[in-house]
Scaffold this motif. Structure first.
Motif, short mmCIF file in Angstrom:
data_model
loop_
_atom_site.label_atom_id
_atom_site.label_comp_id
_atom_site.label_asym_id
_atom_site.label_seq_id
_atom_site.Cartn_x
_atom_site.Cartn_y
_atom_site.Cartn_z
N ARG A 71 0.81 -1.22 0.00
CA ARG A 71 0.00 0.00 0.00
C ARG A 71 0.85 1.28 0.00
O ARG A 71 0.64 2.17 -0.82
N ALA A 72 1.80 1.32 0.93
CA ALA A 72 2.62 2.53 1.05
C ALA A 72 3.36 2.83 -0.26
O ALA A 72 3.48 3.98 -0.68
N ILE A 73 3.84 1.78 -0.92
CA ILE A 73 4.57 1.94 -2.18
C ILE A 73 3.64 2.53 -3.24
O ILE A 73 3.99 3.49 -3.95
N LEU A 74 2.45 1.95 -3.34
CA LEU A 74 1.50 2.40 -4.37
C LEU A 74 1.06 3.84 -4.12
O LEU A 74 0.95 4.62 -5.05
N THR A 75 0.84 4.16 -2.84
CA THR A 75 0.42 5.53 -2.51
C THR A 75 1.51 6.52 -2.91
O THR A 75 1.25 7.56 -3.50
N HIS A 76 2.77 6.16 -2.58
CA HIS A 76 3.88 7.05 -2.92
C HIS A 76 3.98 7.22 -4.44
O HIS A 76 4.18 8.33 -4.93
N ALA A 77 3.82 6.10 -5.15
CA ALA A 77 3.92 6.13 -6.61
C ALA A 77 2.85 7.03 -7.20
O ALA A 77 3.12 7.82 -8.12
N GLU A 78 1.67 6.93 -6.67
CA GLU A 78 0.54 7.74 -7.12
C GLU A 78 0.89 9.23 -7.09
O GLU A 78 0.53 9.99 -7.99
N GLY A 79 1.63 9.61 -6.06
CA GLY A 79 1.99 11.02 -5.87
C GLY A 79 3.12 11.50 -6.78
O GLY A 79 3.42 12.69 -6.81
N CYS A 80 3.81 10.56 -7.48
CA CYS A 80 4.92 10.96 -8.35
C CYS A 80 4.40 11.42 -9.70
O CYS A 80 3.55 10.77 -10.30
N GLU A 81 4.95 12.55 -10.16
CA GLU A 81 4.51 13.05 -11.46
C GLU A 81 5.22 12.34 -12.59
O GLU A 81 6.24 11.71 -12.39
N GLY A 82 4.64 12.45 -13.76
CA GLY A 82 5.29 11.92 -14.96
C GLY A 82 5.03 10.44 -15.17
O GLY A 82 4.15 9.85 -14.55
N GLN A 83 5.85 9.88 -16.03
CA GLN A 83 5.71 8.47 -16.40
C GLN A 83 6.05 7.56 -15.23
O GLN A 83 7.07 7.75 -14.56
N LEU A 84 5.20 6.55 -15.02
CA LEU A 84 5.45 5.60 -13.94
C LEU A 84 5.84 4.25 -14.56
O LEU A 84 5.23 3.81 -15.52
N CYS A 85 6.88 3.62 -14.00
CA CYS A 85 7.35 2.34 -14.52
C CYS A 85 7.63 1.40 -13.36
O CYS A 85 7.78 1.85 -12.22
N CYS A 86 7.71 0.12 -13.63
CA CYS A 86 7.97 -0.84 -12.55
C CYS A 86 8.82 -2.00 -13.06
O CYS A 86 8.61 -2.50 -14.17
N ALA A 87 9.80 -2.40 -12.28
CA ALA A 87 10.58 -3.60 -12.62
C ALA A 87 10.53 -4.56 -11.44
O ALA A 87 10.72 -4.16 -10.30
#
Lengths: 248, 435
Positions: A71-87
């Motif tokens: 949850r915490a990871i996803l919430t933080h990611a949501e707040g990041c601007e621009g293109q989102l990527c994941c490996a």
């Protein structure tokens, strides 16, 4: 790398294979969300990424077996601007003989290598869809291409993950999101240290290079070392009546 | 798996060790190994990085940069970080390591344990003098030491051959630079006197002499003197592509006398009469041989030795006679290095001393070994010393005589590693730790 700044979520950031990949992203100035289990190690990796020029770095404790840690990871990611990527670099490979002796280990292996990351990606997918872009890199294994004596539970989990990624690609591809499956052969890491010479062994640096090249070219499935594409093609073609008697 | 049974060598490949190596990727794994000698990129030529029939920790995967301050130029790096990596990352931002040895592959841990010097020793001293603090792991436990915090231990650790504990990370003070380019002036020198005169009169921060070790008689000392300074001008040709590598061990005749002196002549004549000034990428100036990976294989399977000595200024005639002996032997390899050294040194067992240093490669063989042994005696007789990072042939008596502080160092080692768990093939060969 494209000029646009991206933010990369790395699951299993302290795995040997993730190291050089993270560094390359950091030196290109991308943002990083590092998730892993070994906290002091994660802190060192985050510091390294920052020193190399990552635009922002966050670290999160991750237990792929515990979806609450997502949850915490996803919430933080949501707040990041621009293109989102994941490996995704997570996974576990206990000795097959250990699993044979202790059947309870099966579900852990499947969670670590398949259902855990799949659950994370399921939750992440709508975010990428709504932003209309981004990339997902899923690291599987050549072991997923055919079940064999030495590591078939691990192989089955990786096969499940590969099939999942192929479906996800089918779903997200039409939304402009690139999903890439990476299948490494043996890699010179702590896992293979001391096993003696391995066939077509590659290094974490080469894996990182191959992943980035694959992303640039928009590849769907990348084998690393590349020769494994052909080796596995041959291995997959061996008829089952013969294969079941082999121990390769 | 934690341990791997393997055989490995130093850079010279003349000596090898069979033993168990671990290559921890996390500090927690390293702590579990207990007290074992640590090895880095194995750029030491002889047996300083070998532990026959024992265990050792390969630090190359503990290579994270733990902090960098663009204002002050301070960087904290794990022991396995190659020194060239720091230059590559931070020179474009205006900072580079204060001291860099001839190969960028050398690790931070190795640079401290050998207290390495570079082409700016006369101006900036040795590596250890730029260490703000370092972390030492002793029996799995970590402690921080600095020049004014645990002074005795610090002095025994810098240049201390890894005998006081495992160096796990260090804070380093880098020096400002204009960017990743170097303005390099190369001048031909016809003979020994001209060579020394130019080294002496040079006011450049970076100065090094390349010596044709095969030139004799009136040509003795013929070579090229390189002077360099950092420049904001961007080098024209950035290092392109990946480094070339030497794919196999070369046959013995490759470095035969005719070929070697031919090569030297060509190398020498490449510089125009009036000298030339060019902008080179930083790596090309500091690490000229790193472009050819595994160049040590050029010496064939049996490997090679490097003789490197330092002599006080007053012993210049002796250095000349050493160079004469080398040239007369016909055993030397293409390039030798002649340099001025300043007084700076960081530790009890540090190599640099005010004066001159000469480094020459020899393909391994009985004649070369005999010659090097004589040269070591010469260096000792002149009040000089040899560099333990290069040595594989000196004796206990010679080394103990050359390093007047060895006893204080050995006492510190005995306090911090009473069981001798960190001993290497080199410390055993020279009985360096027996008081």
């Amino acid at each position: 790398m494209s000029e646009t700044r991206e933010t990369w979520i790395i699951l299993g950031a302290s795995s040997s294979m993730a190291g050089p990949f993270i560094r390359t992203l950091a030196e290109a100035g991308h943002g990083l969300i590092l998730a892993g289990r070994d906290k002091p190690d994660l802190a060192a990796i985050a510091a390294d990424a920052g020193a190399r020029g990552a635009s922002h770095v966050a670290q999160f404790a991750l237990d792929v077996r515990d979806a609450a840690s997502f949850r915490a990871i996803l919430t933080h990611a949501e707040g990041c601007e621009g293109q989102l990527c994941c490996a995704v670099f997570v996974g576990s490979m206990p000795d097959q003989s250990q699993i044979d002796a202790e059947p309870g280990l099966v579900s852990g292996v499947v969670t670590d290598s398949f259902s855990g990351p799949a659950r994370f990606l399921q939750a992440l997918a709508p975010m990428l869809e709504s932003r209309g872009g981004g990339s997902i890199v899923g690291v599987g294994s050549v072991a997923g291409d055919r079940g064999r004596l030495g590591n078939y539970v691990y192989g089955a989990a990786k096969a499940g993950f590969a099939t999942y990624l192929s479906g996800l690609r089918n779903r997200l591809g039409r939304e402009g999101v690139h999903v890439m499956t990476v299948k490494p052969g043996p890699v010179d890491t702590a896992m293979t240290w001391g096993l003696g010479p391995q066939p077509f062994m590659t290094t974490p640096d080469t894996v990182a290079r191959d992943i980035l090249k694959g992303l640039r070219k928009g590849r769907n499935v990348v084998y690393t070392a590349g020769i494994w594409r052909w080796v596995m093609l041959v291995i997959r073609m061996i008829p089952e009546p013969i294969f079941k008697k082999m121990s390769i | 798996m934690l341990w791997k049974s393997t055989s490995y060598t130093g850079w010279g490949r003349a000596l090898s060790a069979a033993g168990e190596l671990a290559r921890p990727e996390r500090m927690s794994t390293l702590a579990r190994l207990g007290a074992v000698p640590a090895i880095g990129a194995r750029r030491s030529y002889g047996d300083a990085c070998l532990n026959t029939a024992g265990q050792a920790a390969d630090m190359s995967r503990l290579d994270r940069i733990l902090g960098f301050d663009a204002e002050t130029g301070r960087v904290e790096a794990e022991a396995g970080v190659p020194i060239g990596e720091l230059a590559r990352l931070f020179a474009p931002l205006g900072w580079m390591p204060a001291v860099m040895p001839g190969t960028g592959f050398a690790t931070v841990g190795g640079c401290i344990a050998m207290d390495v010097h570079g082409k700016n020793h006369h101006a900036d001293g040795s590596f250890g003098q730029h260490v703000i603090s370092l972390k030492l792991m002793q029996d799995g436990k970590s402690r921080t030491i600095a020049p004014n915090r645990g002074k005795a231990l610090f002095e025994a650790t810098v240049g201390g051959l890894g005998q006081t504990g495992i160096i796990t990370s260090a804070k380093l003070q880098m020096i400002p630079c204009e960017g990743p380019g170097m303005e390099v002036t190369e001048q031909r020198v016809e003979d020994w006197d001209e060579h020394i005169a130019l080294l002496d009169s040079s006011e450049a921060r970076y100065t090094v002499g390349w010596l044709d070790a095969t030139a004799r008689g009136k040509h003795l000392g013929r070579g090229i003197v390189e002077e360099a300074r950092s420049t904001a001008v961007r080098p024209q040709s950035a290092p392109k592509g990946s480094a070339k590598s030497v794919p196999f061990d070369f046959p013995r005749f490759t470095l035969s006398r005719v070929i070697v002196s031919g090569f030297n002549k060509a190398y020498y004549l490449r510089i125009r009469d009036g000298g030339q000034t060019r902008i080179k990428p930083l790596e090309e100036f500091f690490f000229p041989l790193d472009r050819i990976r595994d160049w040590n294989r050029l010496y064939g399977k049996s490997g090679f030795h490097q003789f490197q000595c330092a002599l006080p200024e007053a012993e210049l005639p002796r250095l000349r006679s050493i160079a004469e002996r080398i040239a007369g032997s016909g055993l030397a390899s293409p390039l030798a290095v002649l340099k001025r050294l300043g007084p700076g040194s960081g530790g009890l067992m540090s190599f640099p001393m005010a004066g001159y240093t000469l480094a020459v490669d020899f393909r391994e063989g009985p004649k070369a070994r005999a010659l090097i042994s004589e040269l070591i005696s010469e260096a000792q007789a002149g009040g000089g010393r040899i560099y333990l990072a290069k040595d594989s042939l000196a004796t206990e008596a010679q080394v103990k005589a050359m390093y007047p502080d060895w006893r204080r160092w050995a006492e510190a080692c005995a306090r911090h590693d009473p069981e001798g768990a960190l001993e290497t093939d080199l410390t055993r060969r020279l009985s360096l730790r027996s008081l």
